[in-house]
Design a protein around this motif. Structure first.
Motif, PDB file in Angstrom:
ATOM      1  N   ALA A   1     -28.300 -14.817 -12.481  1.00 10.75           N
ATOM      2  CA  ALA A   1     -28.709 -14.948 -11.295  1.00 10.75           C
ATOM      3  C   ALA A   1     -28.938 -16.431 -10.627  1.00 10.75           C
ATOM      4  N   ILE A   2     -29.597 -17.135 -11.673  1.00 10.96           N
ATOM      5  CA  ILE A   2     -30.011 -18.313 -11.620  1.00 10.96           C
ATOM      6  C   ILE A   2     -28.769 -19.347 -11.601  1.00 10.96           C
ATOM      7  N   ALA A   3     -27.807 -19.105 -12.392  1.00  7.27           N
ATOM      8  CA  ALA A   3     -26.583 -19.675 -12.422  1.00  7.27           C
ATOM      9  C   ALA A   3     -25.821 -19.759 -11.268  1.00  7.27           C
ATOM     10  N   ALA A   4     -25.806 -18.398 -10.742  1.00  3.94           N
ATOM     11  CA  ALA A   4     -25.011 -18.236  -9.269  1.00  3.94           C
ATOM     12  C   ALA A   4     -25.853 -19.030  -8.289  1.00  3.94           C
ATOM     13  N   LEU A   5     -27.194 -19.253  -8.220  1.00  6.61           N
ATOM     14  CA  LEU A   5     -27.764 -20.022  -7.291  1.00  6.61           C
ATOM     15  C   LEU A   5     -27.560 -21.340  -7.565  1.00  6.61           C
ATOM     16  N   GLU A   6     -27.649 -21.881  -8.646  1.00  2.39           N
ATOM     17  CA  GLU A   6     -27.122 -23.362  -9.147  1.00  2.39           C
ATOM     18  C   GLU A   6     -25.649 -23.624  -8.610  1.00  2.39           C
ATOM     19  N   ARG A   7     -24.878 -22.965  -8.901  1.00  2.00           N
ATOM     20  CA  ARG A   7     -23.561 -23.090  -8.326  1.00  2.00           C
ATOM     21  C   ARG A   7     -23.435 -23.226  -6.945  1.00  2.00           C
ATOM     22  N   LEU A   8     -24.171 -22.767  -6.300  1.00  5.30           N
ATOM     23  CA  LEU A   8     -24.189 -22.792  -4.880  1.00  5.30           C
ATOM     24  C   LEU A   8     -25.201 -23.925  -4.251  1.00  5.30           C
TER      25      LEU A   8
ATOM     26  N   ILE B   1     -19.269 -17.600   8.571  1.00  9.33           N
ATOM     27  CA  ILE B   1     -19.709 -18.572   9.306  1.00  9.33           C
ATOM     28  C   ILE B   1     -19.880 -18.764  10.867  1.00  9.33           C
ATOM     29  N   ALA B   2     -20.045 -17.416  11.348  1.00 10.69           N
ATOM     30  CA  ALA B   2     -19.912 -17.473  12.731  1.00 10.69           C
ATOM     31  C   ALA B   2     -21.211 -17.994  13.412  1.00 10.69           C
ATOM     32  N   SER B   3     -22.405 -17.759  12.586  1.00  8.45           N
ATOM     33  CA  SER B   3     -23.783 -18.366  13.184  1.00  8.45           C
ATOM     34  C   SER B   3     -24.215 -19.377  12.630  1.00  8.45           C
ATOM     35  N   LEU B   4     -23.371 -20.210  11.994  1.00  7.68           N
ATOM     36  CA  LEU B   4     -23.842 -21.558  11.120  1.00  7.68           C
ATOM     37  C   LEU B   4     -23.163 -22.883  11.814  1.00  7.68           C
ATOM     38  N   ASP B   5     -23.986 -23.762  11.335  1.00  9.29           N
ATOM     39  CA  ASP B   5     -23.400 -25.356  12.179  1.00  9.29           C
ATOM     40  C   ASP B   5     -22.359 -25.565  11.414  1.00  9.29           C
ATOM     41  N   PRO B   6     -21.595 -26.682  11.918  1.00  6.01           N
ATOM     42  CA  PRO B   6     -20.196 -27.315  11.118  1.00  6.01           C
ATOM     43  C   PRO B   6     -20.474 -27.471   9.667  1.00  6.01           C
ATOM     44  N   LEU B   7     -21.792 -28.265   9.199  1.00  8.85           N
ATOM     45  CA  LEU B   7     -21.697 -28.740   7.866  1.00  8.85           C
ATOM     46  C   LEU B   7     -22.088 -27.544   6.997  1.00  8.85           C
ATOM     47  N   ASN B   8     -22.992 -26.426   7.558  1.00 11.37           N
ATOM     48  CA  ASN B   8     -23.249 -25.113   6.632  1.00 11.37           C
ATOM     49  C   ASN B   8     -22.033 -24.394   6.585  1.00 11.37           C
ATOM     50  N   ALA B   9     -21.216 -24.428   7.704  1.00  9.19           N
ATOM     51  CA  ALA B   9     -19.939 -23.721   7.572  1.00  9.19           C
ATOM     52  C   ALA B   9     -18.994 -24.234   6.555  1.00  9.19           C
ATOM     53  N   LYS B  10     -18.988 -25.699   6.425  1.00 10.56           N
ATOM     54  CA  LYS B  10     -18.135 -26.150   5.363  1.00 10.56           C
ATOM     55  C   LYS B  10     -18.527 -25.905   3.990  1.00 10.56           C
ATOM     56  N   ILE B  11     -19.893 -25.865   3.882  1.00 13.21           N
ATOM     57  CA  ILE B  11     -20.447 -25.480   2.565  1.00 13.21           C
ATOM     58  C   ILE B  11     -20.071 -23.995   1.922  1.00 13.21           C
ATOM     59  N   VAL B  12     -20.203 -23.077   3.081  1.00 14.31           N
ATOM     60  CA  VAL B  12     -20.025 -21.795   2.923  1.00 14.31           C
ATOM     61  C   VAL B  12     -18.511 -21.677   2.548  1.00 14.31           C
ATOM     62  N   MET B  13     -17.650 -22.149   3.232  1.00 13.91           N
ATOM     63  CA  MET B  13     -16.168 -21.711   3.122  1.00 13.91           C
ATOM     64  C   MET B  13     -15.645 -22.522   1.734  1.00 13.91           C
ATOM     65  N   ASP B  14     -16.379 -23.652   1.428  1.00 16.58           N
ATOM     66  CA  ASP B  14     -16.031 -24.409   0.181  1.00 16.58           C
ATOM     67  C   ASP B  14     -16.465 -23.489  -0.884  1.00 16.58           C
ATOM     68  N   ALA B  15     -17.501 -22.744  -0.990  1.00 14.73           N
ATOM     69  CA  ALA B  15     -17.689 -21.909  -1.887  1.00 14.73           C
ATOM     70  C   ALA B  15     -17.138 -20.590  -2.042  1.00 14.73           C
ATOM     71  N   LEU B  16     -16.655 -20.140  -1.099  1.00 13.09           N
ATOM     72  CA  LEU B  16     -15.460 -19.058  -1.083  1.00 13.09           C
ATOM     73  C   LEU B  16     -14.096 -19.644  -1.425  1.00 13.09           C
ATOM     74  N   ARG B  17     -13.677 -20.627  -1.327  1.00 15.79           N
ATOM     75  CA  ARG B  17     -12.614 -21.095  -1.702  1.00 15.79           C
ATOM     76  C   ARG B  17     -12.707 -21.326  -3.271  1.00 15.79           C
ATOM     77  N   ASP B  18     -13.982 -21.932  -3.790  1.00 21.81           N
ATOM     78  CA  ASP B  18     -14.225 -22.170  -5.164  1.00 21.81           C
ATOM     79  C   ASP B  18     -14.216 -20.829  -5.845  1.00 21.81           C
TER      80      ASP B  18
ATOM     81  N   ASN C   1     -12.458 -18.343  -5.268  1.00 19.10           N
ATOM     82  CA  ASN C   1     -11.133 -17.892  -5.230  1.00 19.10           C
ATOM     83  C   ASN C   1     -10.238 -18.637  -6.090  1.00 19.10           C
ATOM     84  N   GLU C   2     -10.408 -19.841  -6.178  1.00 17.17           N
ATOM     85  CA  GLU C   2      -9.491 -20.924  -7.319  1.00 17.17           C
ATOM     86  C   GLU C   2     -10.194 -20.716  -8.807  1.00 17.17           C
ATOM     87  N   ARG C   3     -11.438 -20.701  -9.141  1.00 16.27           N
ATOM     88  CA  ARG C   3     -11.874 -20.691 -10.318  1.00 16.27           C
ATOM     89  C   ARG C   3     -11.839 -19.303 -10.909  1.00 16.27           C
ATOM     90  N   GLU C   4     -12.273 -18.190 -10.119  1.00 14.98           N
ATOM     91  CA  GLU C   4     -12.071 -16.948 -10.943  1.00 14.98           C
ATOM     92  C   GLU C   4     -10.695 -16.138 -10.562  1.00 14.98           C
TER      93      GLU C   4
END
Length: 285
Positions: free
Chosen positions: A126-133, A173-190, A192-195
């Motif tokens: 769980a800590i590793a997952a939080l660190e990843r994000l 990302i519907a309720s997020l500002d642009p910077l946080n939306a980017k962080i969340v979408m980058d995490a989802l793409r990561d 997808n690509e890594r695993e």
């Protein structure tokens, strides 16, 4: 393992929310589902996860008919098909670490789940997952004290703890500002690509779908009216998905844009942000 919808329909009384949808998605694709409110996007994802049952048609994954699963087999599918919601669905009074650990419940026996006993290995996961994000510093905070962007990253960390074969994200990302939306979408793409995990996400912004998804499915009135790569999403296709305004003009994509101009930047899930942007991300998160 291929995922497949075969003429899936969902009715609510006389209203048809999803109408005879047939789609095949190979393992490892990142798919964006777009369309107007009421087009059937959320209902489609909820049927895939079996939070709602199809009225007709069938859902298949790796040779298993998901739409017929019951009991333990259904719970195992909902473990393997992690769901991320727009409203985050965290337990506000619990700390962040415990919220993330809840993603392990379907991997555990009933007794240990009731006693809320998590192993040292699970806590390290769980800590590793939080660190990843990039939010490990929030581990002992109550989830309800976090910002929306932080809460959505906690929800993604919880989904990772399920060790899923597929991730479904309903307007993440519907309720997020642009910077946080980017962080969340980058995490989802990561993820997808890594695993190599299949990611299917409902999106309300065309620029996000174009920038992050290798395949876009457009829905209108419960039907799939577009299915293809971003470069084929022409003005005519957008008009078919969203319709026209009162004057018959097409949709202006800038009206739905959440893009932010950060040259060369990336989120904690990808390459490191520059020091200035990292400080901004911390301040805005």
């Amino acid at each position: 393992m291929k995922f497949e919808l075969r003429k899936v329909t969902r009715r609510f009384g006389d209203r048809i929310a999803v109408n005879a949808v047939s789609v095949e998605i190979p393992q490892g694709q990142m798919v964006g589902v777009i369309g107007r409110s009421g087009a059937g996007k959320s209902t489609l994802l909820r049927m895939i996860n079996r939070l709602q049952d199809p009225s007709s048609g069938s859902i298949h994954f790796g040779g298993i008919e998901v739409s017929s699963l019951k009991g333990a087999a259904l719970r195992n599918w909902q473990r393997d098909c992690a769901m991320i919601f727009q409203q985050f669905n965290l337990v506000p009074r619990l700390d962040v670490l415990t919220n993330v650990l809840l993603g392990r419940l379907n991997h555990r026996s009933t007794v240990t789940s009731l006693l809320n006993i998590f192993s040292r290995e699970e806590r390290l996961m769980a800590i590793a997952a939080l660190e990843r994000l990039g939010i490990e510093q929030t581990a002992l905070q109550r989830a309800g004290t976090l910002s929306g962007g932080q809460q959505q990253r906690v929800a993604i960390a919880r989904a990772l703890m399920q060790d899923p074969k597929m991730v479904l994200a309903d307007e993440p990302i519907a309720s997020l500002d642009p910077l946080n939306a980017k962080i969340v979408m980058d995490a989802l793409r990561d993820i997808n690509e890594r695993e190599g995990i299949t990611v299917i996400t409902n999106l309300h912004t065309l620029d996000t779908a174009r920038n992050y998804c290798e395949r876009i499915i457009g829905m209108a009135a419960g039907h799939v009216v577009f299915d293809g790569p971003p470069q084929e999403l022409t003005a005519a296709a957008v008009r078919e998905i969203y319709g026209s305004d009162r004057d018959g003009a097409g949709i202006d994509e800038t009206m739905t844009s959440t893009s932010i101009d950060i040259s060369g930047a990336a989120s904690p899930a990808g390459k490191p942000l520059s020091a200035g942007i990292e400080a901004l991300a911390t301040a805005r998160a």
